[in-house]
Design an enzyme around this catalytic site. Structure first.
Site, PDB file in Angstrom:
ATOM      1  N   CYS A  70      29.100  -6.606  25.191  1.00  0.00           N
ATOM      2  CA  CYS A  70      28.004  -6.324  26.119  1.00  0.00           C
ATOM      3  C   CYS A  70      27.348  -4.977  25.846  1.00  0.00           C
ATOM      4  O   CYS A  70      26.489  -4.543  26.590  1.00  0.00           O
ATOM      5  CB  CYS A  70      28.461  -6.433  27.565  1.00  0.00           C
ATOM      6  N   ARG A  72      25.886  -4.248  35.893  1.00  0.00           N
ATOM      7  CA  ARG A  72      26.326  -2.867  36.128  1.00  0.00           C
ATOM      8  C   ARG A  72      26.113  -2.559  37.609  1.00  0.00           C
ATOM      9  O   ARG A  72      24.976  -2.292  38.004  1.00  0.00           O
ATOM     10  CB  ARG A  72      25.514  -1.903  35.274  1.00  0.00           C
ATOM     11  N   GLY A 112      32.567  -2.997  24.918  1.00  0.00           N
ATOM     12  CA  GLY A 112      31.508  -2.066  25.331  1.00  0.00           C
ATOM     13  C   GLY A 112      31.244  -1.147  24.162  1.00  0.00           C
ATOM     14  O   GLY A 112      31.753  -0.031  24.080  1.00  0.00           O
ATOM     15  N   THR A 113      30.435  -1.640  23.237  1.00  0.00           N
ATOM     16  CA  THR A 113      30.299  -0.923  21.965  1.00  0.00           C
ATOM     17  C   THR A 113      29.423   0.325  22.077  1.00  0.00           C
ATOM     18  O   THR A 113      29.379   1.109  21.129  1.00  0.00           O
ATOM     19  CB  THR A 113      29.748  -1.871  20.885  1.00  0.00           C
ATOM     20  N   TYR A 134      30.881 -14.939  22.962  1.00  0.00           N
ATOM     21  CA  TYR A 134      29.495 -14.722  23.389  1.00  0.00           C
ATOM     22  C   TYR A 134      29.024 -13.315  23.070  1.00  0.00           C
ATOM     23  O   TYR A 134      29.836 -12.415  22.849  1.00  0.00           O
ATOM     24  CB  TYR A 134      29.323 -15.003  24.892  1.00  0.00           C
ATOM     25  N   ASP A 160      29.995   2.763  24.426  1.00  0.00           N
ATOM     26  CA  ASP A 160      31.027   3.787  24.572  1.00  0.00           C
ATOM     27  C   ASP A 160      31.987   3.774  23.389  1.00  0.00           C
ATOM     28  O   ASP A 160      32.451   4.824  22.958  1.00  0.00           O
ATOM     29  CB  ASP A 160      31.784   3.592  25.885  1.00  0.00           C
ATOM     30  N   GLU A 185      36.288  -0.254  25.365  1.00  0.00           N
ATOM     31  CA  GLU A 185      35.274   0.731  24.984  1.00  0.00           C
ATOM     32  C   GLU A 185      35.885   2.079  24.631  1.00  0.00           C
ATOM     33  O   GLU A 185      35.169   3.069  24.527  1.00  0.00           O
ATOM     34  CB  GLU A 185      34.167   0.848  26.040  1.00  0.00           C
ATOM     35  N   GLY A 237       0.785  -1.234   0.000  1.00  0.00           N
ATOM     36  CA  GLY A 237       0.000   0.000   0.000  1.00  0.00           C
ATOM     37  C   GLY A 237       0.815   1.281   0.000  1.00  0.00           C
ATOM     38  O   GLY A 237       0.258   2.368   0.036  1.00  0.00           O
ATOM     39  N   SER A 252      35.571  -7.646  27.044  1.00  0.00           N
ATOM     40  CA  SER A 252      34.174  -7.515  26.643  1.00  0.00           C
ATOM     41  C   SER A 252      34.030  -6.171  25.933  1.00  0.00           C
ATOM     42  O   SER A 252      34.367  -5.130  26.501  1.00  0.00           O
ATOM     43  CB  SER A 252      33.264  -7.588  27.870  1.00  0.00           C
ATOM     44  N   MET A 302       3.023   2.422  -2.322  1.00  0.00           N
ATOM     45  CA  MET A 302       3.238   3.093  -3.608  1.00  0.00           C
ATOM     46  C   MET A 302       1.938   3.072  -4.423  1.00  0.00           C
ATOM     47  O   MET A 302       0.939   2.527  -3.977  1.00  0.00           O
ATOM     48  CB  MET A 302       4.385   2.431  -4.344  1.00  0.00           C
TER      49      MET A 302
HETATM   50  C1  PEP Z   1      29.182   0.033  26.737  1.00  0.00           C
HETATM   51  O1  PEP Z   1      29.752   1.121  26.809  1.00  0.00           O
HETATM   52  O2  PEP Z   1      28.978  -0.560  25.663  1.00  0.00           O
HETATM   53  C2  PEP Z   1      28.678  -0.635  27.946  1.00  0.00           C
HETATM   54  C3  PEP Z   1      28.144  -1.819  27.877  1.00  0.00           C
HETATM   55  O3  PEP Z   1      28.750   0.084  29.101  1.00  0.00           O
HETATM   56  P1  PEP Z   1      27.682   1.205  29.495  1.00  0.00           P
HETATM   57  O4  PEP Z   1      26.562   1.139  28.530  1.00  0.00           O
HETATM   58  O5  PEP Z   1      27.266   0.892  30.890  1.00  0.00           O
HETATM   59  O6  PEP Z   1      28.506   2.436  29.399  1.00  0.00           O
HETATM   60 MG    MG Z   2      30.438   1.780  28.707  1.00  0.00          MG
END
Ligand code: PEP
Ligand code: MG
Length: 887
Positions: free
Chosen positions: A843, A574, A778-779, A863, A781, A757, A105, A776, A107
């Site tokens: 994470c 956290r 911390g994508t 992971y 940051d 991070e 729907g 880990s 276009m």
């Molecule tokens: C991050 O920075 O990806 C992270 C998981 O830490 P926070 O979000 O608590 O800064």
């Molecule tokens: Mg962080």
């Protein structure tokens, strides 16, 4: 020379069939159906490449398109034995869009093209039905004026209403041929007045106008919004399909309908569909007349009174049922089919993979795998991981009190409560203020797409199970009740009346899209049970998954939910979230505002037993699964006292004067707290904070392990930028461990690792890895610091970057593979070079995003970790990534 046009019909199709990229979904499937000998009205497809060229040429066509379109038209004329524009037995065509991915729907379409003052007479003679011919003509003028000439459709709808009122008619069907002739003349006057030129009589001019309008509709606002919501690239373009018209409105032996080979709401293996006798296709989808059921079983189950197609047209239905089986086994998936019956002859206008709810998708995939139609691996790959979200949220509590005010059709399942909004704009406005909104409409149209997306649920007074509202809501995973006919919606007065009760904009309603019930107020909900097909499919997914899936959780309740959803450990606890509890925040503030180490230690001693208690509970719930606990990370300003009452409380707890505390707070003020005194910088400058946390972790671990429960703590240091920082803090952790082990007379194994991070941490990963057992990523940051875009402020402008094509997606949602991704790969490689056994995980929020999970699989992470409700999504996405990597 490019080939712009591909022909189909008469039992064959040009060139390669089924190339969706070139022919669009509709064109490819029409070619494929024609190729397998199904009755498809002949036609031709102008390719998606033409769409790209059209825009490159400033919305004009190259000269070499003209002869190809002429040849396409010849092909249709030869097969149908009709001529386009001929006054006798004229050929009429439809002009429709068809992108690679279906955009229902969104276009434009023009039907009955080729009619003019002369051909309408020819059509009347050929059909032996003057009323039908003039009705087709007035529909054509209305549609063409709206889509191609850009005139307001209300002009024509008003004229139609006036014509009916003048004659005292209630229904369109009461208009006679003479009435329709007069209406066509009125429509032509409207066009001439509005644009200064008469309605075009030349069929060639009409055809090119239609083609141009359909290509141009690729770039309407609503189409762009739909693409953004569905991750469809703006540069794909649409194809245009020009096809001989067949008529479902040629009397009582004619009909038009829509069918799904399985139920799109539940997935049940039974034909599901609707049709209208003596109608054109748009009538079914537009939801203006409420359609009849296709099957007798469907009709009986709904308690409908009008006969089903199976009863009303048994022979054609029999033919259609065979086509359903054939198409489903050909495509090996549930199909959504549009058909028309013209005077007893069946024609197929479209087939496509049917949109379905998440629970239907699961049932269909599991049933098809059980029947050997597809493999388990294919079943796993067929489910959109994001769609699982629909199943993971609460449904109405069966025991809750319900004040049912109306019942409509159960168009898209799930429960939704929210305040009433009567327009899409109002729904969007309220949603942006954080309200849950129910969009209540007489019927929805494609212009409402933004409001439907903003709403938590959709309720319409008109329309069937295949109406726009129903189809779009199912695709979006929004609960929807359609066709609640007893509702009287007054858009101008902003009220909804039903059973003598009136509801205003902003009042609360609840809908149950699984039963069709509409209830006043908000009704209690219950958590979903994840058994049956869900469990079966997730079992298959787990068998093919390489990466583990952990969760980001910090309360025992979250940990329990995550375990029920299949989490295999905690990837990020956290600890600062534990500091916000009512009884604790004063001690935290006391610690921050203390004048010296002694003051800080005194406050920390109040927090230690609390932290220990938290960790004990988490270790018990996680029962020996790895638990990654991150030491304190956030900028301290997040904990600062907010008002005088807060300061007074800290003063009485610490014995320090309020003005002294305020001075200290002012000293601690930071201009850019996100890049300030946070992360491991806190542990470097105030080591006693991390000491307290490390002690609490080890005390809790030994206490729980003394209960004969396995415990696997992994202590994680945030925001590291140099190996020295990590080495310093590691030493502090090891010292706390040895002290606690000596005091409590036993030991446990534990790991120490760091978050990656900051870009510098990624670059120095080889040195950092000599102090870490795990990394880990911390994508959140890492994205913020790599792109230099504040994660808290990005929302204000990032949308425009995506719209302008400067970023493919929001990099905080889906990992920026080219930038952040390269840093992740580099850190993984450098970390492994130093420490081949280093455990790697993610994470950041990306750990729950399917596209980013595919990237993590490629990078060989061990992971992903995500919020509890995304754990099943991550399990499925990880399995799909592993399966696709094998191919
Ligand atoms: C991050 O920075 O990806 C992270 C998981 O830490 P926070 O979000 O608590 O800064
Ligand atoms: Mg962080």
């Amino acid at each position: 020379m490019a080939n712009w046009v591909y022909k189909f019909g008469g039992g064959k199709a040009d060139g390669g069939t089924g190339d969706k990229n070139l022919l669009g979904g509709k064109g490819a499937n029409l070619a494929e159906m024609a190729g397998i000998g199904l009755p498809v009205p002949p036609g031709f497809t102008i390719t998606t490449e033409m769409c790209t060229r059209f825009y490159e040429l400033g919305e004009t066509f190259p000269d070499d398109l003209t002869p190809e379109v002429e040849a396409g038209l010849d092909h249709i004329e030869t097969i149908t034995e009709k001529r386009f524009g001929a006054p006798e037995n004229p050929l009429l065509v439809s002009v429709r869009s068809g992108a690679r991915a279906s955009m229902p729907g969104m276009m434009d379409t023009v039907l009955n093209l080729g009619l003019n003052d002369a051909t309408v007479e020819g059509l009347a003679r050929a059909a032996g039905d003057e009323r039908f011919a003039w009705d087709s003509y007035r529909r054509f003028i209305q549609m063409y004026s709206d889509v191609v000439l850009g005139l307001d459709h209300y002009l024509f709808e008003d004229a139609l209403e006036i014509a009916k009122e003048d004659k005292g008619y209630a229904l369109d069907t009461e208009l006679t041929a003479e009435d329709l002739k007069a209406l066509v003349r009125r429509y032509q006057e409207i066009v001439a007045e509005a644009q200064g030129d008469p309605f075009p009589q030349d069929p060639q001019q009409q055809l090119w106008g239609g083609i141009r309008a359909v290509f141009a509709s690729w770039n309407t606002e609503r189409a762009k919004v739909y693409r953004r919501l569905n991750d469809i690239p703006h540069d794909w373009g649409t194809a245009v399909n020009v096809q001989a018209m067949v008529f479902g409105n040629m009397g009582d032996r004619s009909a038009t309908g829509v069918a799904f080979t399985r139920d799109p709401s539940t997935g049940e293996n039974a034909t599901y569909g609707e049709f209208l006798i003596n109608a054109q296709g748009e009538d079914v989808v537009a939801g203006i007349r409420t359609p009849q059921y296709l099957t007798k079983a469907g009709k009986d189950a709904a308690g409908a009174d009008k006969p089903s197609m199976e009863e009303a047209m048994p022979e054609v239905y029999g033919e259609l049922a065979k086509v359903f089986d054939l198409l489903e086994s050909h495509y090996r998936d549930m199909q959504d089919i549009e058909f028309t019956v013209e005077e007893g002859t069946l024609w197929l206008l479209q087939t496509r993979t049917g949109k379905r709810t998440a629970s239907a998708a699961l049932k269909i995939a599991v049933d098809m795998a059980a029947d050997g139609i597809i493999s388990e691996e294919e079943a796993v790959c067929r489910i959109d991981p994001k769609a699982l979200d629909q199943l993971l949220h609460p449904t109405l509590d069966p025991d809750a009190k319900r004040d049912v005010i109306a019942t409509g059709l159960p168009a898209s399942p799930g429960a939704a409560a929210g305040v009433i909004a009567f327009t899409a704009d109002e729904a969007e406005r309220r949603a942006s203020l954080g309200e849950d909104v129910l969009l209540v409409r007489i019927e929805t149209s494609p212009e409402d797409i933004h409001g439907m997306h903003a709403a938590t649920g959709i309720l319409t007074a008109r329309g069937g199970m295949t109406s726009h509202a129903a189809v779009v809501a199912r695709g979006m995973g929004r609960p929807c009740v359609s066709g609640a006919g007893t509702l009287q919606v007054d858009r101008d007065a902003k009220t909804m009346t039903v059973g003598g009760r009136t509801f205003k904009e902003g009042e609360l309603l609840t809908i149950d899209g699984g039963t069709g019930e509409v209830m006043a107020g908000e009704v209690a909900t219950v958590q979903p049970k994840l058994a049956g097909d869900f469990a079966t499919l997730m079992g298959w997914a787990d068998a093919h998954r390489r990466m583990k899936v952990r969760t980001n959780a910090e309360t025992p309740a979250e940990c329990r939910t995550a375990r029920e959803f299949g989490a295999e450990g905690i990837g990020l606890c956290r600890t600062e979230h534990m500091f916000f509890d009512a009884g604790r925040i004063t001690s935290v503030r006391e610690m921050i505002l203390a004048e010296d180490e002694k003051g800080r230690r005194a406050a920390l001693e109040k927090l230690r037993p609390e932290q220990r208690g938290d960790f004990e509970q988490i270790f018990r719930v996680m029962a020996g699964l790895p638990v990654t606990i991150r030491l304190l990370d956030p900028p301290l300003h997040e904990f600062m006292p907010q008002d005088d009452a807060d300061f007074a409380e800290v003063a009485s707890a610490s014995g320090l004067a309020v003005d002294k505390l305020k001075r200290r707070a002012a000293e601690l003020h930071e201009f850019n707290p996100m890049l300030g005194h946070r992360g491991c910088r806190l542990g470097i400058t105030y080591p006693e904070i991390y000491e307290m946390q490390a002690r609490a972790i080890f005390e809790a671990a030994l206490t729980v392990s003394a209960e004969d429960e396995a415990v696997l703590p992994e202590i994680m240091v945030p925001l590291v930028m140099s190996p020295g920082e990590l080495a310093t803090i590691r030493k502090l952790i090891e010292k706390a461990a040895e002290e606690v082990f000596a005091e409590m007379g036993s030991r446990i194994d534990y790991l120490v690792g760091t978050m990656i991070e900051l870009p510098r941490a990624a670059l120095r990963a080889n040195d950092i890895a000599s102090h870490a057992e795990f990394f880990s990523f911390g994508t959140n940051d890492l994205t913020q610091t790599t792109l230099g875009i504040s994660r808290d402020d990005a929302g204000r402008f990032l949308g425009q970057y995506v719209d302008k094509g400067l970023l493919p997606r929001d990099p905080f949602v889906s990992i920026d593979e080219a930038g952040v991704g390269e840093l992740v790969e580099l850190a993984a490689e450098r970390g492994r070079a130093t420490n081949p056994d280093i455990k790697l995980g993610i994470c950041g929020e990306h750990g729950g995003d399917p596209a980013s999970i595919a990237f993590c699989e490629k990078t060989g992470l061990a992971y992903v970790s995500c919020s509890p409700y995304r754990v099943p999504i991550a399990r499925l996405a990880a399995a799909q990534a592993a399966l696709r990597a094998q191919r």
